[in-house]
Design a protein around this motif. Structure first.
Motif, PDB file in Angstrom:
ATOM      1  N   VAL A 146       0.709  -1.335   0.118  1.00 18.10           N
ATOM      2  CA  VAL A 146      -0.116   0.064   0.069  1.00 18.10           C
ATOM      3  C   VAL A 146       0.871   1.250  -0.114  1.00 18.10           C
ATOM      4  O   VAL A 146       0.571   2.286  -0.509  1.00 18.10           O
ATOM      5  N   LEU A 147       2.050   1.150   0.848  1.00 13.96           N
ATOM      6  CA  LEU A 147       2.864   2.207   0.939  1.00 13.96           C
ATOM      7  C   LEU A 147       3.358   2.680  -0.508  1.00 13.96           C
ATOM      8  O   LEU A 147       3.714   3.749  -0.906  1.00 13.96           O
ATOM      9  N   LYS A 148       3.909   1.809  -1.155  1.00 18.75           N
ATOM     10  CA  LYS A 148       4.441   1.819  -2.493  1.00 18.75           C
ATOM     11  C   LYS A 148       3.510   2.257  -3.372  1.00 18.75           C
ATOM     12  O   LYS A 148       3.503   3.142  -4.354  1.00 18.75           O
ATOM     13  N   ALA A 177     -10.795   2.616   4.177  1.00 17.86           N
ATOM     14  CA  ALA A 177      -9.526   3.216   4.536  1.00 17.86           C
ATOM     15  C   ALA A 177      -8.381   3.326   3.371  1.00 17.86           C
ATOM     16  O   ALA A 177      -7.620   4.287   3.389  1.00 17.86           O
ATOM     17  N   GLU A 178      -8.390   2.321   2.749  1.00 19.15           N
ATOM     18  CA  GLU A 178      -7.023   2.167   1.735  1.00 19.15           C
ATOM     19  C   GLU A 178      -7.099   3.355   0.689  1.00 19.15           C
ATOM     20  O   GLU A 178      -6.356   4.158   0.370  1.00 19.15           O
ATOM     21  N   GLN A 185      -7.656   0.141  -5.921  1.00 22.99           N
ATOM     22  CA  GLN A 185      -7.310  -0.299  -4.472  1.00 22.99           C
ATOM     23  C   GLN A 185      -6.734  -1.867  -4.746  1.00 22.99           C
ATOM     24  O   GLN A 185      -7.025  -2.386  -5.579  1.00 22.99           O
ATOM     25  N   THR A 186      -5.758  -1.961  -3.731  1.00 20.19           N
ATOM     26  CA  THR A 186      -4.978  -3.404  -3.854  1.00 20.19           C
ATOM     27  C   THR A 186      -5.738  -4.701  -3.774  1.00 20.19           C
ATOM     28  O   THR A 186      -5.283  -5.676  -4.231  1.00 20.19           O
ATOM     29  N   SER A 211      -2.708  -2.093 -10.031  1.00 23.23           N
ATOM     30  CA  SER A 211      -2.083  -2.170  -8.615  1.00 23.23           C
ATOM     31  C   SER A 211      -2.732  -3.102  -7.811  1.00 23.23           C
ATOM     32  O   SER A 211      -2.249  -2.939  -6.555  1.00 23.23           O
ATOM     33  N   ILE A 212      -3.414  -4.251  -7.995  1.00 22.50           N
ATOM     34  CA  ILE A 212      -3.925  -5.098  -7.157  1.00 22.50           C
ATOM     35  C   ILE A 212      -2.619  -5.992  -6.534  1.00 22.50           C
ATOM     36  O   ILE A 212      -1.960  -6.459  -7.442  1.00 22.50           O
ATOM     37  N   CYS A 213      -2.823  -6.063  -5.217  1.00 20.23           N
ATOM     38  CA  CYS A 213      -1.918  -7.100  -4.664  1.00 20.23           C
ATOM     39  C   CYS A 213      -1.735  -8.466  -5.312  1.00 20.23           C
ATOM     40  O   CYS A 213      -2.882  -9.060  -5.301  1.00 20.23           O
TER      41      CYS A 213
END
Length: 293
Positions: A99-101, A129-130, A165-166, A199-201
């Motif tokens: 998330v930080l990246k 929240a994200e 959102q990841t 940008s999905i994890c």
């Protein structure tokens, strides 16, 4: 009746890291504040509450001074860190590295878009929240989209940069990307001015094909997740596609005995916010049902 827990289900790295940081602090602190639910799972929040974790909202945060506050895996916008400095709060930052990246990528893209009259678009759940942390990198000027109707907010004659959102569905992201490309073409814009970033994890997206295989292997699937979990909703929709006898529960008390009639195999799986101990409690309850039928 054979009951199996999916070995690929349960906490992702980011959530596991945040839980561990909270437990480490609570080992020598009577009380630790956490901004928002540490994880979207009511049972785990209650377990940690008994250990001394106190969930607060943003209004309560503004009233706190000279104490420790945990930042959960979802990350936070810049104003949260500014408030912490003003109120002399010690932040225990458990923001997920993924998330930080992404926050850094969104900030960089926003700075660039300002010079190109562009727009930043986030595919994500409004109010999550994200998503709040991501839009905070743009001074809250990013456009949030979840449905095709949300695309009406975008000026497709101008450059557009899309992020996700990841924890969103990969299929949902690529469907949104295709819809946006169609809008750009219809508006006479250039696809070269559209920058779509998946940008999905991958810890999340890789679970979709794994869950599909797991769901197809069993007569009945019990999906364990908190109802607030965006990831839980996305993954449960995958399970339902491959097994019509799939049921969503928060804990073992919600199980119905008739769900297991005639079943030889039952699979238990869950979201990235579902603790293993909770899936094990569900397993024990189902096994007890199996002994009675």
């Amino acid at each position: 009746m054979e009951v199996t827990i999916d070995k690929n289900s349960g906490y992702c790295f980011g959530v596991e890291f945040a839980i561990q940081m909270a437990e480490d602090e609570l080992a020598h602190e009577e009380t630790l504040y956490c901004l928002g639910d540490i994880v979207h799972n009511r049972m785990e929040v209650e377990r940690l509450h008994q250990r001394g974790l106190r969930i607060i909202d943003r209004e309560q945060l503004a009233e706190l001074h000279d104490c420790k506050v945990l930042i959960r895996a979802h990350g936070e916008p810049p104003e949260t860190y500014a408030l912490a400095l003003r109120n002399n709060l010690e932040l225990i930052d458990a923001s997920c590295p993924v998330v930080l990246k992404l926050q850094n990528r969104v900030k960089h893209a926003f700075d660039l878009s300002q010079r190109q009259d562009g727009q930043i678009v986030i595919y994500g759940q409004p109010g999550h929240a994200e998503v709040a942390g991501l839009t905070g990198q743009t001074g809250n000027r990013a456009i949030i989209v979840m449905t095709e109707a949300d695309l009406d907010q975008i000026d497709f004659a101008r450059p557009v940069t899309l992020f996700s959102q990841t924890t969103k569905s990969t299929a949902g992201f690529y469907k949104m990307k295709a819809l946006m490309e169609a809008r750009i073409t219809a508006a006479g814009g250039a696809l070269e001015s559209f920058d779509a970033n998946d940008s999905i994890c991958r810890q999340v997206s890789n679970r979709e094909p794994q869950l599909a295989k797991f769901a197809a292997l069993h007569d009945v699937i019990i999906f364990v997740s908190g109802r607030k979990s965006s990831n839980g909703k996305a993954l449960f929709s995958v399970v339902q596609q491959f097994n019509a006898r799939s049921y969503f529960v928060e804990n073992e008390t919600e199980l119905e005995d008739e769900w297991f009639a005639g079943a030889q195999t039952v699979g238990i799986c869950g979201a990235t916010s579902t603790p293993l101990w909770l899936m094990q409690q569900v397993q024990a309850r189902i096994e007890a049902v199996g002994e009675l039928v």
